[in-house]
Design a protein around this motif. Structure first.
Motif, PDB file in Angstrom:
ATOM      1  N   LEU A 130      -6.285 -10.642  -5.403  1.00  0.00           N
ATOM      2  CA  LEU A 130      -7.664 -10.993  -4.775  1.00  0.00           C
ATOM      3  C   LEU A 130      -8.265  -9.649  -4.102  1.00  0.00           C
ATOM      4  CD1 LEU A 130      -7.113 -14.489  -3.841  1.00  0.00           C
ATOM      5  CD2 LEU A 130      -8.126 -13.742  -5.987  1.00  0.00           C
ATOM      6  N   GLY A 131      -7.702  -8.690  -3.958  1.00  0.00           N
ATOM      7  CA  GLY A 131      -8.457  -7.659  -3.453  1.00  0.00           C
ATOM      8  C   GLY A 131      -8.345  -7.642  -1.983  1.00  0.00           C
ATOM      9  N   ALA A 132      -7.678  -8.479  -1.204  1.00  0.00           N
ATOM     10  CA  ALA A 132      -7.642  -8.536   0.247  1.00  0.00           C
ATOM     11  C   ALA A 132      -6.991  -7.341   0.900  1.00  0.00           C
ATOM     12  CB  ALA A 132      -7.050  -9.841   0.603  1.00  0.00           C
ATOM     13  N   ALA A 133      -6.197  -6.674   0.100  1.00  0.00           N
ATOM     14  CA  ALA A 133      -5.369  -5.506   0.592  1.00  0.00           C
ATOM     15  C   ALA A 133      -6.392  -4.370   1.041  1.00  0.00           C
ATOM     16  CB  ALA A 133      -4.328  -5.096  -0.281  1.00  0.00           C
ATOM     17  N   SER A 134      -7.427  -4.127   0.308  1.00  0.00           N
ATOM     18  CA  SER A 134      -8.474  -3.104   0.540  1.00  0.00           C
ATOM     19  C   SER A 134      -9.137  -3.428   1.802  1.00  0.00           C
ATOM     20  CB  SER A 134      -9.378  -3.008  -0.636  1.00  0.00           C
ATOM     21  OG  SER A 134     -10.238  -4.391  -0.643  1.00  0.00           O
ATOM     22  N   ARG A 135      -9.213  -4.319   2.331  1.00  0.00           N
ATOM     23  CA  ARG A 135      -9.951  -4.674   3.771  1.00  0.00           C
ATOM     24  C   ARG A 135      -8.998  -5.045   4.542  1.00  0.00           C
ATOM     25  NH1 ARG A 135     -11.451  -9.569   2.787  1.00  0.00           N
ATOM     26  NH2 ARG A 135     -12.035 -10.079   0.615  1.00  0.00           N
ATOM     27  N   ILE A 136      -7.649  -4.744   4.655  1.00  0.00           N
ATOM     28  CA  ILE A 136      -6.683  -5.039   5.789  1.00  0.00           C
ATOM     29  C   ILE A 136      -6.850  -4.402   6.777  1.00  0.00           C
ATOM     30  CG2 ILE A 136      -4.858  -3.749   5.116  1.00  0.00           C
ATOM     31  CD1 ILE A 136      -3.169  -6.479   4.878  1.00  0.00           C
ATOM     32  N   GLY A 137      -6.801  -5.029   8.165  1.00  0.00           N
ATOM     33  CA  GLY A 137      -6.686  -4.325   9.281  1.00  0.00           C
ATOM     34  C   GLY A 137      -5.405  -4.449  10.132  1.00  0.00           C
ATOM     35  N   PRO A 138      -5.402  -3.871  11.230  1.00  0.00           N
ATOM     36  CA  PRO A 138      -4.033  -3.926  11.888  1.00  0.00           C
ATOM     37  C   PRO A 138      -3.685  -5.315  12.186  1.00  0.00           C
ATOM     38  CG  PRO A 138      -5.708  -2.955  13.185  1.00  0.00           C
ATOM     39  CD  PRO A 138      -6.357  -3.123  11.814  1.00  0.00           C
ATOM     40  N   LEU A 139      -4.416  -6.318  12.540  1.00  0.00           N
ATOM     41  CA  LEU A 139      -4.397  -7.611  12.991  1.00  0.00           C
ATOM     42  C   LEU A 139      -3.830  -8.418  11.660  1.00  0.00           C
ATOM     43  CD1 LEU A 139      -4.703  -9.006  15.811  1.00  0.00           C
ATOM     44  CD2 LEU A 139      -6.702 -10.104  14.883  1.00  0.00           C
ATOM     45  N   GLU A 140      -4.498  -8.153  10.750  1.00  0.00           N
ATOM     46  CA  GLU A 140      -3.976  -8.845   9.235  1.00  0.00           C
ATOM     47  C   GLU A 140      -2.564  -8.495   8.967  1.00  0.00           C
ATOM     48  OE1 GLU A 140      -6.878  -7.552   9.780  1.00  0.00           O
ATOM     49  OE2 GLU A 140      -8.642  -9.043   9.043  1.00  0.00           O
ATOM     50  N   LEU A 141      -2.373  -6.944   9.169  1.00  0.00           N
ATOM     51  CA  LEU A 141      -0.814  -6.549   8.724  1.00  0.00           C
ATOM     52  C   LEU A 141       0.132  -7.147   9.573  1.00  0.00           C
ATOM     53  CD1 LEU A 141       0.377  -4.226   6.979  1.00  0.00           C
ATOM     54  CD2 LEU A 141       0.300  -2.962   9.005  1.00  0.00           C
ATOM     55  N   LEU A 142      -0.175  -7.457  11.049  1.00  0.00           N
ATOM     56  CA  LEU A 142       0.651  -8.084  11.696  1.00  0.00           C
ATOM     57  C   LEU A 142       0.927  -9.271  11.287  1.00  0.00           C
ATOM     58  CD1 LEU A 142      -0.282  -6.885  15.305  1.00  0.00           C
ATOM     59  CD2 LEU A 142       2.119  -7.058  14.147  1.00  0.00           C
TER      60      LEU A 142
END
Lengths: 183, 117
Positions: free
Chosen positions: A148-160
């Motif tokens: 769904l393309g969420a990876a392109s706007r992933i931030g440090p919080l999302e990564l955690l």
């Protein structure tokens, strides 16, 4: 209705199968067939009657222990399959995080863990399903999220959050399985 | 814990239960539920009926009993246990030794000094 299809009887037979995991397979199958036939022949129908028949048979652990005691020591599984349990749960618990680090290796670990899980007599079908869902869901969420393309706007919080999800959910599932399996 | 569940009855049962099973089959074949019911009628002989099936399985492997599936007039087919010639011989041997054994135990219980009876 056949008495062995009664939920209480089915649960009882399931737990004898689990407790008797260290028996040679043909011996375990024979014990279960004997108990199944006993319950069937007893003609119990109501909850009350089924419960009485099961009570007289004795608890699953005692019955399984008596079957193990009839086996010459050399024929029993050396450690009751404990090493295998550890491997199964280790693979399932770590596969989620492994998929993040190395997708191919993670996928292999996941499938190996699932194959071990489904081939083991230590868990009921329902427990196996729960274990499968907790192991498979996080990588699946990642893949769908990626598509769904969420990876392109992933931030440090999302990564955690992704790491916590990939490590935490499978680990919780494996912990539940470890508790459910009796050595 | 009831009287049949203690350590002493459980230790004693280990040695004699299989001969009680063989004795119950002496006069003809019996199916599992029937056999277990007759054993359980004597409370000291069994606590968990389910533990008799592994014993029966061993007796079958040792050739002391044989099993045959028979149709039942009511309900599912039943597995009948029959005494084999080997089983009859083992029962005979036990029946010969048991009175000596029982008397010997009684002797020690009643005459702890070891005096001749």
């Amino acid at each position: 209705m056949n008495a062995t299809e009664h939920p209480l009887a089915a649960a009882y037979l399931d737990s004898v199968a689990r407790e008797a995991a260290a028996l040679p397979p043909e011996r375990r199958a024979e014990l279960l067939a004997d108990l199944r036939e006993h319950i069937e022949v007893s003609g119990a129908g109501s909850d009350e009657e089924v419960r009485a028949v099961l009570n007289r048979l004795g608890d699953a652990r005692t019955v399984a222990a008596s079957a193990l005691a009839e086996e010459p020591a050399a024929r029993r599984a050396p450690d009751g399959g404990r090493g295998r349990v550890r491997l199964t749960l280790g693979l399932l618990a770590s596969a989620g995080l492994l998929v993040l680090l190395h997708p191919l290796l993670g996928t292999v670990a996941l499938f190996a863990g699932l194959a071990l899980l489904w081939n083991s007599p230590l868990w009921t079908t329902r427990q196996k399903l729960t274990g499968t869902v907790t192991a498979v869901a996080p990588p699946l969420v990642l893949v769908v999220g990626g598509l769904l393309g969420a990876a392109s706007r992933i931030g440090p919080l999302e990564l955690l959050a992704v790491i916590a999800l990939s490590a935490g959910v499978p680990f919780a599932g494996a912990t539940a399985l470890r508790r459910a399996a009796r050595p | 814990m009831n009287e049949a569940g203690g350590r002493v009855p459980s230790q004693l049962r280990k040695g004699v239960l299989e001969y009680c099973v063989l004795a119950l089959l002496r006069d003809g074949p019996k199916y599992g539920v029937e056999l277990l019911g007759e054993l359980a009628a004597v409370s000291v002989m069994t606590t968990s009926q389910g533990t008799i099936y592994p014993l029966l399985s061993r007796l079958r492997r040792e050739g002391l009993v044989d099993t045959r599936l028979r149709e039942s007039p009511s309900g599912p087919p039943r597995r009948y246990y029959t005494l084999t010639a080997g089983g009859r011989a083992a029962l005979g041997e036990f029946a010969g030794v048991w009175p000596l054994f029982r008397d010997a135990v009684d002797h020690f219980l009643n005459h702890p000094q070891g005096d001749p009876v």
